[in-house]
Design a protein around this motif. Structure first.
Motif, mmCIF file in Angstrom:
data_model
loop_
_atom_site.group_PDB
_atom_site.id
_atom_site.type_symbol
_atom_site.label_atom_id
_atom_site.label_comp_id
_atom_site.label_asym_id
_atom_site.label_seq_id
_atom_site.Cartn_x
_atom_site.Cartn_y
_atom_site.Cartn_z
ATOM 1 N N UNK A 204 71.538 -8.960 62.858
ATOM 2 C CA UNK A 204 70.894 -7.955 63.691
ATOM 3 C C UNK A 204 71.712 -6.679 63.640
ATOM 4 N N UNK A 205 71.051 -5.593 63.285
ATOM 5 C CA UNK A 205 71.685 -4.284 63.247
ATOM 6 C C UNK A 205 71.164 -3.460 64.416
ATOM 7 N N UNK A 206 72.070 -2.984 65.270
ATOM 8 C CA UNK A 206 71.683 -2.139 66.388
ATOM 9 C C UNK A 206 71.483 -0.721 65.847
ATOM 10 N N UNK A 207 70.293 -0.171 66.040
ATOM 11 C CA UNK A 207 69.951 1.133 65.471
ATOM 12 C C UNK A 207 69.677 2.152 66.567
ATOM 13 N N UNK A 208 70.013 3.407 66.262
ATOM 14 C CA UNK A 208 69.865 4.482 67.248
ATOM 15 C C UNK A 208 68.426 4.967 67.392
ATOM 16 N N UNK A 209 67.677 4.934 66.318
ATOM 17 C CA UNK A 209 66.301 5.434 66.316
ATOM 18 C C UNK A 209 65.458 4.441 65.525
ATOM 19 N N UNK A 210 64.694 3.612 66.206
ATOM 20 C CA UNK A 210 63.962 2.538 65.552
ATOM 21 C C UNK A 210 62.947 3.088 64.541
ATOM 22 N N UNK A 211 62.253 4.166 64.872
ATOM 23 C CA UNK A 211 61.260 4.727 63.945
ATOM 24 C C UNK A 211 61.934 5.251 62.676
ATOM 25 N N UNK A 212 63.046 5.959 62.833
ATOM 26 C CA UNK A 212 63.776 6.486 61.684
ATOM 27 C C UNK A 212 64.331 5.345 60.833
ATOM 28 N N UNK B 253 65.261 8.825 45.989
ATOM 29 C CA UNK B 253 64.555 8.703 47.267
ATOM 30 C C UNK B 253 65.226 9.511 48.371
ATOM 31 N N UNK B 254 66.294 10.250 48.023
ATOM 32 C CA UNK B 254 66.969 11.090 49.002
ATOM 33 C C UNK B 254 68.149 10.440 49.696
ATOM 34 N N UNK C 40 63.125 2.203 60.621
ATOM 35 C CA UNK C 40 62.016 1.541 59.935
ATOM 36 C C UNK C 40 61.608 2.337 58.698
ATOM 37 N N UNK C 41 61.546 3.656 58.825
ATOM 38 C CA UNK C 41 61.171 4.502 57.694
ATOM 39 C C UNK C 41 62.210 4.415 56.578
ATOM 40 N N UNK C 42 63.497 4.438 56.937
ATOM 41 C CA UNK C 42 64.575 4.344 55.944
ATOM 42 C C UNK C 42 64.510 3.022 55.195
ATOM 43 N N UNK C 43 64.428 1.916 55.927
ATOM 44 C CA UNK C 43 64.410 0.599 55.285
ATOM 45 C C UNK C 43 63.136 0.387 54.477
#
Length: 133
Positions: free
Chosen positions: A13-21, A96-97, A23-26
């Motif tokens: 489990x990775x704790x992420x600061x911005x779930x939408x960002x 992909x940036x 999800x888009x990155x992964x």
């Protein structure tokens, strides 16, 4: 080995600061299948391993009484994926940036590696098996 503990890791489990960002990155970087998703998490399948992207707001009950560290604290883990050609994957990541943190570098332990970070600072390494130097 402690009795009862298996030899396989099921979920990271990775704790992420911005779930939408995140999800888009992964979604852009990895071709992992999403097996569960809601407003605060996204569980991705990497072979037999699941990676759970979890909004940091949901983390405290999972690790209490320890505090949840901020992403600004720096890298505290390295997740490695073996690839056939590090240079080719680096080129694809750049296309992909994705900015590399380092590499490709030939390591003395017999791997050619490069590293990059997700938006919350989790560091991923790609590694190609080479001869020891």
């Amino acid at each position: 080995m402690v009795d009862g503990l298996p030899r396989e890791v099921e979920v990271i489990t990775l704790f992420v600061d911005d779930i939408a960002l995140s999800k888009a990155f992964y979604g852009k970087v990895f071709a992992a299948e999403t097996v569960w998703e809601d407003a605060v998490s996204s569980v991705l399948k990497f072979g037999s391993l699941l990676v759970n992207l979890l909004d940091i707001s949901q983390a405290p009950p999972l690790v209490a009484p320890m505090p949840v560290g901020p992403s600004a604290a720096g890298a505290r883990a390295l997740l490695t994926i073996r690839v056939a050609d590090v240079d080719a994957v680096c080129a694809a990541l750049r296309a992909t940036g994705v900015e590399l943190l380092n590499g490709p570098i030939d390591r003395p332990w017999g791997r050619r590696t490069a590293a990059f970070a997700d938006p919350s600072g989790h560091v991923w390494e790609i590694a190609q098996v080479i001869g020891r130097t």
